[in-house]
Design a protein around this motif. Structure first.
Motif, PDB file in Angstrom:
ATOM      1  N   ARG A 189       0.836  -1.198   0.000  1.00  0.00           N
ATOM      2  CA  ARG A 189       0.000   0.000   0.000  1.00  0.00           C
ATOM      3  C   ARG A 189       0.880   1.260   0.000  1.00  0.00           C
ATOM      4  N   ASP A 213       4.255   1.050   3.068  1.00  0.00           N
ATOM      5  CA  ASP A 213       4.439   0.031   4.107  1.00  0.00           C
ATOM      6  C   ASP A 213       5.530  -0.949   3.689  1.00  0.00           C
ATOM      7  N   ASP A 257       5.222   3.850  12.084  1.00  0.00           N
ATOM      8  CA  ASP A 257       4.548   2.584  12.373  1.00  0.00           C
ATOM      9  C   ASP A 257       3.109   2.681  11.903  1.00  0.00           C
ATOM     10  N   LEU A 258       2.662   1.666  11.161  1.00  0.00           N
ATOM     11  CA  LEU A 258       1.331   1.663  10.564  1.00  0.00           C
ATOM     12  C   LEU A 258       0.453   0.603  11.216  1.00  0.00           C
ATOM     13  N   GLU A 259      -0.811   0.570  10.778  1.00  0.00           N
ATOM     14  CA  GLU A 259      -1.741  -0.406  11.329  1.00  0.00           C
ATOM     15  C   GLU A 259      -1.302  -1.820  10.961  1.00  0.00           C
ATOM     16  N   GLY A 260      -1.690  -2.760  11.827  1.00  0.00           N
ATOM     17  CA  GLY A 260      -1.375  -4.151  11.560  1.00  0.00           C
ATOM     18  C   GLY A 260       0.080  -4.499  11.808  1.00  0.00           C
ATOM     19  N   GLY A 261       0.787  -3.677  12.552  1.00  0.00           N
ATOM     20  CA  GLY A 261       2.178  -3.967  12.855  1.00  0.00           C
ATOM     21  C   GLY A 261       3.126  -3.704  11.709  1.00  0.00           C
ATOM     22  N   ARG A 262       2.642  -3.086  10.657  1.00  0.00           N
ATOM     23  CA  ARG A 262       3.509  -2.805   9.514  1.00  0.00           C
ATOM     24  C   ARG A 262       4.328  -1.525   9.767  1.00  0.00           C
ATOM     25  N   ARG A 263       5.407  -1.401   9.008  1.00  0.00           N
ATOM     26  CA  ARG A 263       6.307  -0.264   9.178  1.00  0.00           C
ATOM     27  C   ARG A 263       6.678   0.265   7.794  1.00  0.00           C
TER      28      ARG A 263
END
Length: 523
Positions: free
Chosen positions: A423, A444, A494-500
């Motif tokens: 994304r 991400d 840091d993004l939702e769902g533990g993504r970076r």
């Protein structure tokens, strides 16, 4: 008993002063000679004083000299009367002259003592001599400085000019240095003391007079880039204007310096153009797919119509629907071709006001379908961005395309190591202060190593494998954004769902700013 005036003036009962001298010729001659010489000398001194005062009208105490002259004349008259009374006993007249002399003496003495503090405050000849020597030394130093500054003005490679602010608020050229005359093909003598509108072409005057007016009205130093069509050709200058104020705070002069950046701008344009072509080359595969889709649709529907036409089965409604679809697909191809052709051309025009959201949308439209084939979604949000900025829209689109390309590479590299990503989010918004437009591009793809994050805008620095990046994309993008008066920075998020991932933020001012402000913002 009081005496009458006639009795007071009557000298018939008096004897001349010579009687006291027994009329001795030697003594008489001595007194006559002495009093006559003194009287003549006393009468000549006031003449000299009056002559001096008349010739030196700048004297601060000239009236005092005239008072001394009156006193000395009175004294001289008493000596002449002393000779007269040797033979004529007019002692009353002599006494009256002495009274006048007494009053003149008192007035002179009083004035002298009253002026004594001010006279003592006057510099002595030695002090005057020392002051004169200091003034001569200062004059010599100033002449040396004027010679030195004149040398700077005449021999410095940068274009220098002095603009006079006239009482009516208009502007006139006071001087230009040989460098400006040489670069611009101008005649210093033709420009000197002439109003700006009378000295240069109207189109040049229309460009520079608003800058002069802004500097005059603000009373602050301003700098800017301008493209001027001069007799020597079109030149690009990075110009700085410094206001010079008088004791009352009114701007009376503008000191200008201009650096000819025509060649550097040309080279910069070449680098940007090369980067554009490289971006198009990177996107070539995706664009080929974009083109193949409408071509295949057109081919399938035209073959279908041709087959039905041969079998005499073609219906008007079906033919109309098929041709409409063909036209829609050709329009799609034409828009894509026009976009690529526009993006790839040389942007030789000047800066303009434009809405950044349009450049972002164009970049998204160019890549959305290609990235969808690779499982990468571009999420776009530009609903709150309405403020225009100053710059070149195609260059901003180039920066956005490069950020998208870097985000795609990061996502693909993360997937190769077993990670999940897919994304790219782009948000365009107006800042709450209403002065800036912010563009955020977030992916991400795992982020960037914090140890190398400060270096990513350096030329030729890249985190990609050898052969997959030249390290110029972000550096060129930094230069483009800086040239628009904005700034660009990057940070890991840091993004939702533990993504970076990494977020690039571009901030563009809605009005142009000076280079000093840009340097401060980057610092």
């Amino acid at each position: 008993m009081a005496l009458g005036l006639d009795e007071f003036l009557d000298s018939s009962g008096l004897v001349p002063h010579g009687v006291c001298l027994l009329w001795r010729p030697d003594i008489l001659a001595l007194h006559v000679a002495s009093d006559m010489l003194i009287g003549l000398s006393y009468f000549s001194i006031p003449v000299a004083l009056i002559y001096f005062v008349l010739r030196r009208r700048d004297l601060e105490f000239g009236w005092m000299a005239l008072l001394f002259a009156l006193f000395i004349i009175a004294c001289g008259t008493t000596h002449f009367l002393a000779v007269w009374t040797l033979w004529n006993p007019d002692y009353v007249l002599e006494g009256l002259i002495k009274v006048i002399t007494a009053f003149a003496s008192l007035a002179t003495a009083a004035a002298l003592w009253w002026l004594m503090p001010r006279i003592l405050a006057l510099p002595s000849p030695k002090q005057l001599e020392a002051t004169n020597r200091a003034l001569e030394q200062e004059i010599a130093i100033r002449r040396q400085m004027e010679t030195r500054y004149s040398g700077f003005f005449n021999h410095l490679g940068e274009a220098l000019f002095i603009v006079q602010v006239l009482p009516d608020g208009d502007f006139a050229f006071e001087a230009i240095n040989p460098a400006l005359a040489r670069i611009g093909g101008l005649d210093p003598e033709r420009l000197r003391d002439r109003r700006v509108r009378d000295a240069v072409a109207p189109e040049v005057a229309d460009l520079i007079i608003p800058r002069y007016t802004a500097c005059r009205d603000s009373g602050k130093t301003i700098d800017y880039e301008e493209t001027l069509d001069l007799p020597a050709g079109k030149r690009v200058f990075h110009t700085m204007l410094v206001p010079v104020k008088d004791a009352a705070g009114r701007v009376v002069q503008l000191l200008g310096s201009g650096r000819d950046v025509t060649e550097s701008k040309r080279l910069q344009a070449e680098v940007v153009q090369t980067s554009k072509l490289a971006t198009l080359g990177t996107l070539a595969a995706g664009m080929a797919h974009e083109m193949s889709q409408p071509v295949n649709v057109i081919r399938l529907w035209t073959e279908n119509m041709l087959s039905r036409l041969r079998d005499n089965l073609l219906e008007p409604e079906r033919a109309e629907r098929s041709l409409t679809l063909v036209i829609e697909q050709t329009d799609r191809m034409a828009k894509l071709i026009d976009h690529v052709r526009t993006f790839g051309r040389r942007d030789g025009g000047g800066t303009q006001a434009f809405t950044p959201a349009h450049s972002v949308q164009s970049a998204v439209e160019l890549l959305r379908h290609q990235y969808e084939l690779e499982g990468i979604e571009i999420v776009e949000s530009v609903t709150s961005a309405h403020r225009p900025v100053i710059g070149r829209p195609l260059e901003l689109e180039q920066v956005i395309l490069n950020l998208f390309s870097n985000a795609r590479d990061a996502i693909i590299a993360l997937r190769a190591t077993g990670g999940e990503g897919g994304r790219i989010m782009v948000v365009v918004s107006d800042d709450s202060d209403g002065q800036n437009v912010a563009i955020q591009v977030t992916d991400d793809g795992g982020g960037i190593d914090p140890s190398v994050l400060p270096q990513i805008f350096d030329p030729f620095f890249t985190t990609k494998e050898v052969g997959k990046g030249a390290g110029l994309g972000l550096s060129i993008g930094y230069g483009i954004i800086d040239g628009m008066g904005g700034r660009i920075d990057a940070r890991n998020v840091d993004l939702e769902g533990g993504r970076r991932g990494v977020r690039f933020t571009i901030t563009l001012p809605s009005q142009p700013v000076s280079s000093s402000d840009r340097e401060l913002s980057h610092a």
